[in-house]
Motif scaffolding. Structure first.
Motif, mmCIF file in Angstrom:
data_model
loop_
_atom_site.group_PDB
_atom_site.id
_atom_site.type_symbol
_atom_site.label_atom_id
_atom_site.label_comp_id
_atom_site.label_asym_id
_atom_site.label_seq_id
_atom_site.Cartn_x
_atom_site.Cartn_y
_atom_site.Cartn_z
ATOM 1 N N ILE A 68 0.873 -1.222 -0.032
ATOM 2 C CA ILE A 68 -0.030 0.017 -0.136
ATOM 3 C C ILE A 68 0.798 1.337 0.099
ATOM 4 O O ILE A 68 0.595 2.128 -0.977
ATOM 5 N N LEU A 69 1.950 1.154 0.925
ATOM 6 C CA LEU A 69 2.686 2.361 0.984
ATOM 7 C C LEU A 69 3.475 2.853 -0.348
ATOM 8 O O LEU A 69 3.807 3.814 -0.739
ATOM 9 N N ASN A 70 3.944 1.659 -0.772
ATOM 10 C CA ASN A 70 4.644 1.751 -2.217
ATOM 11 C C ASN A 70 4.023 2.280 -3.287
ATOM 12 O O ASN A 70 4.200 3.081 -3.958
ATOM 13 N N SER A 71 2.630 1.602 -3.389
ATOM 14 C CA SER A 71 1.565 2.145 -4.519
ATOM 15 C C SER A 71 1.229 3.646 -4.112
ATOM 16 O O SER A 71 1.121 4.493 -5.151
ATOM 17 N N LEU A 72 1.263 4.206 -2.864
ATOM 18 C CA LEU A 72 0.803 5.458 -2.638
ATOM 19 C C LEU A 72 1.886 6.359 -3.048
ATOM 20 O O LEU A 72 1.833 7.332 -3.772
ATOM 21 N N HIS A 73 3.119 6.034 -2.757
ATOM 22 C CA HIS A 73 4.182 6.674 -3.058
ATOM 23 C C HIS A 73 4.395 6.785 -4.713
ATOM 24 O O HIS A 73 4.873 8.047 -5.115
ATOM 25 N N GLU A 74 4.436 5.724 -5.376
ATOM 26 C CA GLU A 74 4.154 5.989 -6.886
ATOM 27 C C GLU A 74 3.159 6.868 -7.358
ATOM 28 O O GLU A 74 3.304 7.581 -8.357
ATOM 29 N N LEU A 75 1.983 6.985 -6.621
ATOM 30 C CA LEU A 75 1.076 7.641 -7.242
ATOM 31 C C LEU A 75 1.482 9.275 -7.023
ATOM 32 O O LEU A 75 1.129 10.001 -7.683
ATOM 33 N N ASP A 76 1.880 9.367 -5.720
ATOM 34 C CA ASP A 76 2.342 10.759 -5.190
ATOM 35 C C ASP A 76 3.526 11.221 -6.287
ATOM 36 O O ASP A 76 3.461 12.405 -6.770
ATOM 37 N N MET A 77 4.300 10.446 -6.850
ATOM 38 C CA MET A 77 5.586 10.920 -7.789
ATOM 39 C C MET A 77 4.962 11.215 -9.068
ATOM 40 O O MET A 77 5.496 11.750 -9.846
ATOM 41 N N VAL A 78 3.561 10.955 -9.562
ATOM 42 C CA VAL A 78 2.960 11.378 -10.811
ATOM 43 C C VAL A 78 2.896 12.717 -10.837
ATOM 44 O O VAL A 78 3.129 13.345 -11.950
ATOM 45 N N ALA A 79 2.591 13.373 -9.948
ATOM 46 C CA ALA A 79 2.199 14.894 -9.637
ATOM 47 C C ALA A 79 2.451 15.186 -8.250
ATOM 48 O O ALA A 79 1.718 15.653 -7.498
ATOM 49 N N GLU A 80 3.761 15.480 -8.124
ATOM 50 C CA GLU A 80 4.328 15.801 -6.662
ATOM 51 C C GLU A 80 3.629 17.019 -6.070
ATOM 52 O O GLU A 80 3.319 17.122 -4.974
ATOM 53 N N GLU A 81 3.502 18.022 -6.893
ATOM 54 C CA GLU A 81 2.904 19.242 -6.473
ATOM 55 C C GLU A 81 1.459 19.157 -5.990
ATOM 56 O O GLU A 81 1.141 19.986 -5.178
ATOM 57 N N LEU A 82 0.624 18.000 -6.274
ATOM 58 C CA LEU A 82 -0.672 17.921 -5.586
ATOM 59 C C LEU A 82 -0.615 17.709 -4.239
ATOM 60 O O LEU A 82 -1.444 17.934 -3.567
#
Length: 97
Positions: A70-84
């Motif tokens: 879960i944490l790895n997947s959330l990190h990957e999602l965050d990396m898509v648009a870090e400014e969000l």
């Protein structure tokens, strides 16, 4: 068992919900339209004229075996648009009733 608190820009709502379902997280508590500012950059989300967006937050409790995925997947999602902005925090749960 582990608790995971996720604070995220509202734009991520569908992605976060799909991710949790995919990783066997069924129960959660969600807070809508919360304001805040991260400590590692990104824009504040205050619901104001200057900073018009809001965050949402979810608290979920999952079996320990699912936490890293879960944490790895959330990190990957965050990396898509870090400014969000998307942050997740986990901690061990000693007891439940």
């Amino acid at each position: 068992m582990t608790g995971i608190f996720i604070a995220y820009n509202q734009a991520y709502y569908e992605e976060v919900m799909e991710l949790l379902e995919k990783h066997h997280s069924k129960g959660f508590t969600r807070w809508n339209e919360i304001s805040g500012r991260g400590s590692r950059g990104g824009e504040p989300h205050m619901g104001s004229h200057t900073w018009p967006t809001f965050n949402d937050a979810i608290l979920t409790f999952v079996e320990d075996e699912f936490v890293d995925d879960i944490l790895n997947s959330l990190h990957e999602l965050d990396m898509v648009a870090e400014e969000l902005g998307l942050r997740a925090f986990s901690w061990k749960i000693d007891k439940t009733i």
